[in-house]
Design a protein around this motif. Structure first.
Motif, PDB file in Angstrom:
ATOM      1  N   LEU A 271     -18.679  63.020   4.522  1.00  0.00           N
ATOM      2  CA  LEU A 271     -18.828  62.620   5.983  1.00  0.00           C
ATOM      3  C   LEU A 271     -19.772  61.090   6.089  1.00  0.00           C
ATOM      4  O   LEU A 271     -19.977  60.815   7.197  1.00  0.00           O
ATOM      5  CB  LEU A 271     -19.290  63.748   7.137  1.00  0.00           C
ATOM      6  CG  LEU A 271     -18.231  64.827   6.860  1.00  0.00           C
ATOM      7  CD1 LEU A 271     -18.963  66.105   7.771  1.00  0.00           C
ATOM      8  CD2 LEU A 271     -16.959  64.349   7.396  1.00  0.00           C
ATOM      9  N   THR A 272     -20.269  60.644   5.025  1.00  0.00           N
ATOM     10  CA  THR A 272     -21.292  59.654   5.074  1.00  0.00           C
ATOM     11  C   THR A 272     -20.640  58.259   5.582  1.00  0.00           C
ATOM     12  O   THR A 272     -21.311  57.669   6.347  1.00  0.00           O
ATOM     13  CB  THR A 272     -21.702  59.336   3.844  1.00  0.00           C
ATOM     14  OG1 THR A 272     -22.480  60.573   3.279  1.00  0.00           O
ATOM     15  CG2 THR A 272     -22.946  58.397   3.605  1.00  0.00           C
ATOM     16  N   ILE A 273     -19.287  58.090   5.074  1.00  0.00           N
ATOM     17  CA  ILE A 273     -18.876  56.662   5.600  1.00  0.00           C
ATOM     18  C   ILE A 273     -18.662  56.648   7.171  1.00  0.00           C
ATOM     19  O   ILE A 273     -18.700  55.440   7.566  1.00  0.00           O
ATOM     20  CB  ILE A 273     -17.276  56.752   4.590  1.00  0.00           C
ATOM     21  CG1 ILE A 273     -17.551  57.139   3.315  1.00  0.00           C
ATOM     22  CG2 ILE A 273     -16.857  55.463   4.861  1.00  0.00           C
ATOM     23  CD1 ILE A 273     -18.364  56.146   2.671  1.00  0.00           C
ATOM     24  N   GLU A 274     -18.194  57.849   7.759  1.00  0.00           N
ATOM     25  CA  GLU A 274     -17.637  57.608   9.075  1.00  0.00           C
ATOM     26  C   GLU A 274     -18.671  56.971  10.217  1.00  0.00           C
ATOM     27  O   GLU A 274     -18.315  55.963  10.759  1.00  0.00           O
ATOM     28  CB  GLU A 274     -17.390  58.874   9.691  1.00  0.00           C
ATOM     29  CG  GLU A 274     -16.379  59.160  10.910  1.00  0.00           C
ATOM     30  CD  GLU A 274     -16.452  60.469  11.420  1.00  0.00           C
ATOM     31  OE1 GLU A 274     -16.103  61.257  10.539  1.00  0.00           O
ATOM     32  OE2 GLU A 274     -16.632  60.601  12.408  1.00  0.00           O
ATOM     33  N   PRO A 275     -19.876  57.314   9.994  1.00  0.00           N
ATOM     34  CA  PRO A 275     -20.681  56.622  11.158  1.00  0.00           C
ATOM     35  C   PRO A 275     -20.792  55.160  10.545  1.00  0.00           C
ATOM     36  O   PRO A 275     -21.207  54.251  11.595  1.00  0.00           O
ATOM     37  CB  PRO A 275     -22.210  57.411  10.927  1.00  0.00           C
ATOM     38  CG  PRO A 275     -21.793  58.755  10.312  1.00  0.00           C
ATOM     39  CD  PRO A 275     -20.440  58.416   9.489  1.00  0.00           C
ATOM     40  N   ALA A 276     -21.077  54.982   9.252  1.00  0.00           N
ATOM     41  CA  ALA A 276     -21.093  53.505   9.140  1.00  0.00           C
ATOM     42  C   ALA A 276     -19.975  52.570   9.463  1.00  0.00           C
ATOM     43  O   ALA A 276     -20.102  51.418   9.989  1.00  0.00           O
ATOM     44  CB  ALA A 276     -21.329  53.499   7.628  1.00  0.00           C
ATOM     45  N   VAL A 277     -18.818  53.224   9.303  1.00  0.00           N
ATOM     46  CA  VAL A 277     -17.554  52.452   9.727  1.00  0.00           C
ATOM     47  C   VAL A 277     -17.667  52.005  11.110  1.00  0.00           C
ATOM     48  O   VAL A 277     -17.246  50.894  11.602  1.00  0.00           O
ATOM     49  CB  VAL A 277     -16.202  53.340   9.304  1.00  0.00           C
ATOM     50  CG1 VAL A 277     -15.169  52.643  10.018  1.00  0.00           C
ATOM     51  CG2 VAL A 277     -16.200  53.346   8.147  1.00  0.00           C
ATOM     52  N   LYS A 278     -18.106  52.797  11.875  1.00  0.00           N
ATOM     53  CA  LYS A 278     -18.301  52.640  13.307  1.00  0.00           C
ATOM     54  C   LYS A 278     -18.926  51.323  13.585  1.00  0.00           C
ATOM     55  O   LYS A 278     -18.729  50.521  14.551  1.00  0.00           O
ATOM     56  CB  LYS A 278     -18.890  53.813  13.948  1.00  0.00           C
ATOM     57  CG  LYS A 278     -18.045  54.949  14.553  1.00  0.00           C
ATOM     58  CD  LYS A 278     -18.515  55.865  15.520  1.00  0.00           C
ATOM     59  CE  LYS A 278     -17.735  57.223  15.574  1.00  0.00           C
ATOM     60  NZ  LYS A 278     -18.497  58.330  15.498  1.00  0.00           N
ATOM     61  N   LYS A 279     -20.108  51.090  13.010  1.00  0.00           N
ATOM     62  CA  LYS A 279     -20.667  49.965  13.144  1.00  0.00           C
ATOM     63  C   LYS A 279     -20.414  48.987  12.165  1.00  0.00           C
ATOM     64  O   LYS A 279     -21.287  47.884  12.387  1.00  0.00           O
ATOM     65  CB  LYS A 279     -22.130  50.305  13.517  1.00  0.00           C
ATOM     66  CG  LYS A 279     -22.480  51.215  14.359  1.00  0.00           C
ATOM     67  CD  LYS A 279     -23.102  50.233  15.814  1.00  0.00           C
ATOM     68  CE  LYS A 279     -23.431  51.276  16.957  1.00  0.00           C
ATOM     69  NZ  LYS A 279     -24.738  51.611  17.018  1.00  0.00           N
ATOM     70  N   ASN A 280     -19.633  49.337  11.325  1.00  0.00           N
ATOM     71  CA  ASN A 280     -19.367  48.161  10.130  1.00  0.00           C
ATOM     72  C   ASN A 280     -20.521  48.080   9.352  1.00  0.00           C
ATOM     73  O   ASN A 280     -20.900  46.911   9.059  1.00  0.00           O
ATOM     74  CB  ASN A 280     -18.661  46.794  10.602  1.00  0.00           C
ATOM     75  CG  ASN A 280     -18.412  45.910   9.849  1.00  0.00           C
ATOM     76  OD1 ASN A 280     -18.199  46.602   8.507  1.00  0.00           O
ATOM     77  ND2 ASN A 280     -18.334  44.685   9.922  1.00  0.00           N
ATOM     78  N   ILE A 281     -21.451  48.874   8.927  1.00  0.00           N
ATOM     79  CA  ILE A 281     -22.577  48.762   8.258  1.00  0.00           C
ATOM     80  C   ILE A 281     -22.348  48.951   6.792  1.00  0.00           C
ATOM     81  O   ILE A 281     -21.942  50.125   6.326  1.00  0.00           O
ATOM     82  CB  ILE A 281     -23.599  49.742   8.827  1.00  0.00           C
ATOM     83  CG1 ILE A 281     -23.829  49.662  10.163  1.00  0.00           C
ATOM     84  CG2 ILE A 281     -24.914  49.709   7.976  1.00  0.00           C
ATOM     85  CD1 ILE A 281     -24.756  50.858  10.933  1.00  0.00           C
ATOM     86  N   PRO A 282     -22.776  47.891   5.837  1.00  0.00           N
ATOM     87  CA  PRO A 282     -22.417  48.164   4.667  1.00  0.00           C
ATOM     88  C   PRO A 282     -23.236  49.321   3.956  1.00  0.00           C
ATOM     89  O   PRO A 282     -24.376  49.492   4.227  1.00  0.00           O
ATOM     90  CB  PRO A 282     -22.739  46.894   3.864  1.00  0.00           C
ATOM     91  CG  PRO A 282     -23.576  45.929   4.773  1.00  0.00           C
ATOM     92  CD  PRO A 282     -23.116  46.703   6.257  1.00  0.00           C
TER      93      PRO A 282
END
Ligand code: ASP
Ligand code: MG
Length: 458
Positions: A271-282
């Motif tokens: 699930l780690t990717i999802e929050p990063a995708v929301k804000k486009n954080i590498p």
């Protein structure tokens, strides 16, 4: 601001923590929010404590509690030897945490009953202990470090052992908590994995959840970057414990990373990717034992080339085959089937259907007795154990010419049970017998990554 998450092996002992603090010290200009896991194997030990207590095994409970206390007291003493004030404070706090745990574990032991609520309290102690010690060690080394109790900001659903983050609450609380802890400081530290529900009761995010915590915190503070520090050089083309000659991937897309994590790669919590995708954080996956290595960058889709990136697998899965003549020419059958899975909280990975049959895969750890019982009321159900699921993952592979042929050519000799092409174009998955898994993934990896010139001829 950046997030630096360190997993259990990066904080396992004196040497690892010393290395980790050195890495953090090199990035103070980027305002790190440090997120730590429990020391390596400590969460497992806490599970053993809760199991032993639940089965009223006093001797085992005490023995495990002593092991836990000794490991942390020894570590605090060793790390903080040169700074007696920090050492005393850290050892005192470690003992307080261990005392409270001991009281609870012995109470559970006396009644032989363990609620999820108490279990969550027990297993959350690993992160509290590690973050306490590391915070003192950072301060002792001259890095002024503020401490944040993650339970004040990582707000989750009611579920004690698999709390689902309540994103709005987290976004409302994290930036303030971080800003406050940062006042007059060079860095701040908090715990991965642990949180609390809206009633202020202890919850955890589920095993391996520290990565997820880091990414949620990163989202909430709009971090420039999320660094996941682990003990391997990044994400590889396959699991090197099973497959020879794997290669490190310099960059992959969010989507590829999410599929790899969902389909068996063990580097990141799914699930780690999802929050990063929301804000486009590498997100960067880095090796704390080799900090100068490049690691793997996980970036937005447009920055990533088409093509195969990984052969991932889940070693131990089951296939549930559901047959029913009623399925032909009727509507609502699928809904009924999947309602049963959903009501029993069994998560399904692959699905394939034909006229009178649905096959689905589930992880072997899922409890499926009730599902099978309820499905059997209106369908014939056959469960195949000892299967493995293999996934070839890469941007747009489903659209690339000849990809299916490339995938299945090396598998001539073995039985392939279910084939599913993700609608997202990044995933071709299939099921094989578990005893054939090693050969299949090794052949496939060899074919896809080690003989690229041969591929061109398809
Ligand atoms: N310590 C927890 C576990 O082992 C969380 C984590 O390490 O990510 O599951
Ligand atoms: Mg982990």
């Amino acid at each position: 601001m950046i997030i630096m998450k360190f997993g259990g092996t990066s904080v396992a002992n004196f040497e690892a923590i010393t290395r980790t603090i050195f890495i953090i010290g090199g990035k103070l200009d980027q305002k790190p929010v440090v997120v730590v896991s429990a020391l390596s194997k400590v969460t497992d030990l806490l599970y053993r404590i809760s199991d032993a207590a639940a089965s009223m095994d006093v001797a085992a409970t005490k023995e495990h509690l002593d092991t836990l206390r000794k490991r942390h007291v020894d570590l605090a003493s060793e790390l903080l030897e040169p700074s007696p004030m920090h050492k005393d404070a850290a050892v005192k706090r470690v003992n307080e945490i261990c005392d409270a745990l001991e009281d609870l574990a012995m109470a559970v032991c006396a009644v032989g009953e363990l609620s999820d609520r108490n279990k969550a309290i027990i297993i959350s102690n690993g992160e509290l202990l590690s973050s306490t010690i590391i915070c003192h060690a950072m301060n002792a080394k001259g890095i002024r470090t503020g401490f944040i109790d993650a339970r004040k900001m990582m707000i989750t659903s009611q579920s004690y052992l698999k709390g689902e983050p309540i994103v709005d609450e987290i976004i409302a609380r994290v930036p303030d908590a971080v800003a406050k802890a940062y006042e007059g400081m060079d860095a701040v530290i908090t715990q991965g994995f642990i949180g609390s529900n809206l009633n202020g009761e202890q919850t955890v995010l589920g095993r391996g959840g520290s990565d997820y915590s880091a990414s949620l915190i990163g989202m909430a503070v709009d971090a420039e970057r999320i660094e996941i520090w682990t003990d391997v050089d990044g994400v590889r083309t396959a699991d090197p414990r099973k497959v020879p000659n794997t290669k490190n991937l310099e960059k992959i897309s969010f989507e590829e990373a999410a599929e790899m994590a969902h389909f068996g790669a063990k580097v990141l919590h799914p699930l780690t990717i999802e929050p990063a995708v929301k804000k486009n954080i590498p997100i960067y996956v880095l090796n704390s034992m080799n900090p100068s290595g490049k690691g793997t960058a996980i970036l937005r889709n447009e920055l990533i080339e088409d093509g195969v990136k990984s052969v991932s697998f889940k070693e131990n899965i089951r296939v549930i085959n559901i047959f029913s003549m009623k399925m032909i020419n009727t509507s609502g059958f699928l809904r009924r089937v999947f309602e049963i899975f959903s009501e029993n909280k069994v998560s399904v990975d692959l699905i394939s259907t034909s006229e009178a049959n649905i096959s689905v895969t589930v992880d072997a750890s899922e409890k499926i007795d009730k599902v099978v019982e309820e499905l059997s009321e209106f369908a014939e159900v056959v469960v195949d154990d000892d299967k493995s699921q293999v996934s070839v993952i890469g941007k747009n592979i489903v659209k690339l010419n000849g990809m299916l042929k490339k995938t299945f050519t090396p598998l001539k000799k073995c039985n392939v049970y279910m084939i599913s092409q993700g609608a997202s174009f990044v995933n071709i998955s299939f099921v094989v017998d578990r005893e054939e898994l090693t050969e299949v993934v090794c052949d496939l990896h060899h074919h896809l990554f080690e003989q690229p010139e041969e591929l061109e001829t398809f």
